[in-house]
Design a protein around this motif. Structure first.
Motif, mmCIF file in Angstrom:
data_model
loop_
_atom_site.group_PDB
_atom_site.id
_atom_site.type_symbol
_atom_site.label_atom_id
_atom_site.label_comp_id
_atom_site.label_asym_id
_atom_site.label_seq_id
_atom_site.Cartn_x
_atom_site.Cartn_y
_atom_site.Cartn_z
ATOM 1 N N TYR A 151 53.522 -59.617 -85.049
ATOM 2 C CA TYR A 151 54.041 -60.772 -84.161
ATOM 3 C C TYR A 151 53.034 -61.863 -84.008
ATOM 4 O O TYR A 151 51.830 -61.331 -84.330
ATOM 5 N N PHE A 152 53.254 -63.101 -83.466
ATOM 6 C CA PHE A 152 52.401 -63.728 -82.745
ATOM 7 C C PHE A 152 52.301 -63.701 -81.457
ATOM 8 O O PHE A 152 53.574 -63.906 -80.451
ATOM 9 N N PHE A 153 51.199 -63.186 -80.841
ATOM 10 C CA PHE A 153 51.150 -62.731 -79.367
ATOM 11 C C PHE A 153 50.650 -63.991 -78.653
ATOM 12 O O PHE A 153 49.561 -64.490 -78.947
ATOM 13 N N VAL A 154 51.326 -64.497 -77.648
ATOM 14 C CA VAL A 154 50.748 -65.555 -76.562
ATOM 15 C C VAL A 154 51.301 -65.123 -75.215
ATOM 16 O O VAL A 154 52.071 -64.151 -74.938
ATOM 17 N N SER A 155 50.411 -65.505 -74.250
ATOM 18 C CA SER A 155 50.623 -65.348 -72.942
ATOM 19 C C SER A 155 52.030 -65.570 -72.396
ATOM 20 O O SER A 155 52.675 -66.579 -73.043
ATOM 21 N N LYS A 156 52.492 -65.152 -71.437
ATOM 22 C CA LYS A 156 53.889 -65.774 -70.885
ATOM 23 C C LYS A 156 53.826 -67.122 -70.404
ATOM 24 O O LYS A 156 54.808 -67.682 -70.816
ATOM 25 N N GLU A 163 51.784 -69.406 -71.778
ATOM 26 C CA GLU A 163 51.924 -70.366 -73.071
ATOM 27 C C GLU A 163 53.370 -70.389 -73.649
ATOM 28 O O GLU A 163 53.899 -71.236 -74.341
ATOM 29 N N PHE A 164 54.108 -69.061 -73.524
ATOM 30 C CA PHE A 164 55.583 -69.003 -74.129
ATOM 31 C C PHE A 164 56.391 -69.778 -73.351
ATOM 32 O O PHE A 164 57.188 -70.685 -73.822
ATOM 33 N N GLU A 165 56.275 -69.908 -72.093
ATOM 34 C CA GLU A 165 57.184 -70.421 -71.177
ATOM 35 C C GLU A 165 57.091 -72.099 -71.427
ATOM 36 O O GLU A 165 57.866 -72.945 -71.277
ATOM 37 N N GLU A 166 55.758 -72.570 -71.533
ATOM 38 C CA GLU A 166 55.381 -73.816 -71.971
ATOM 39 C C GLU A 166 56.170 -74.484 -73.280
ATOM 40 O O GLU A 166 56.611 -75.508 -73.310
ATOM 41 N N LYS A 167 56.150 -73.464 -74.126
ATOM 42 C CA LYS A 167 56.761 -73.430 -75.636
ATOM 43 C C LYS A 167 58.129 -73.701 -75.542
ATOM 44 O O LYS A 167 59.005 -74.556 -76.218
ATOM 45 N N GLU A 213 60.200 -57.232 -69.850
ATOM 46 C CA GLU A 213 59.043 -57.880 -69.397
ATOM 47 C C GLU A 213 58.281 -58.695 -70.341
ATOM 48 O O GLU A 213 57.174 -58.974 -70.053
ATOM 49 N N ASN A 214 58.761 -58.872 -71.600
ATOM 50 C CA ASN A 214 58.270 -59.614 -72.744
ATOM 51 C C ASN A 214 59.240 -60.834 -73.049
ATOM 52 O O ASN A 214 60.506 -60.521 -73.259
ATOM 53 N N TYR A 215 58.768 -61.734 -73.662
ATOM 54 C CA TYR A 215 59.353 -62.869 -74.176
ATOM 55 C C TYR A 215 59.254 -62.553 -75.846
ATOM 56 O O TYR A 215 58.257 -62.086 -76.393
#
Length: 143
Positions: free
Chosen positions: A11-16, A18-22, A36-38
């Motif tokens: 996968y490509f792992f990013v923080s929650k 950063e994900f929410e910003e995307k 608990e994960n996106y």
């Protein structure tokens, strides 16, 4: 990230955050929040001139079918027993996580009964037979 997974491979792992910003930027064609994960698929992932395979849930399928044209759906069905066996083999998985997966699995199977998939592949056969079936579908209908 689970033990053994690698960024950029599994996968490509990013923080929650950063994900929410995307999400706000409209970066994803589909995304979901589970356990608990996106999880999500970027709009720019894959070249539309090539075959691209995505592993997604009900929400992902609904997003893809509403947003993308000329898309075919192949449902690869592992079966409840096989999925539960795989989950139990994972290290550090709690009974709560297994129960959450069971609930999602039942919802997914119900959805699969009603969605009009172009192809359905059962994985109860050997891995080689399953791969041969998927290869046949791709080479016959997509190449």
């Amino acid at each position: 990230m689970r033990e053994g997974e690698k960024h950029g491979i599994d996968y490509f792992f990013v923080s929650k955050k950063e994900f929410e910003e995307k999400i706000k930027e409209g970066f994803f064609v589909e995304y979901t929040f589970f356990n608990e994960n996106y999880y999500g698929t970027p709009k720019n992932q894959g070249d539309p001139r090539h075959i691209v395979i995505y592993d997604c849930d009900k929400k992902g399928i609904e997003c893809f079918s509403s947003k993308l044209k000329n898309i075919k759906f192949v449902y690869v069905h592992a079966g409840e027993d096989e999925i539960l066996d795989r989950l139990k083999q994972r290290k550090n998985i709690t009974e709560e996580e297994i129960n959450a997966r069971k609930k999602t699995m039942k919802e997914s199977m119900e959805f699969a009964k009603n969605f009009k998939f172009d192809f359905i592949v059962e994985t109860s056969k050997s891995i080689n037979l399953t791969l041969n079936e998927v290869d046949f579908i791709i080479s016959t209908y997509f190449l």
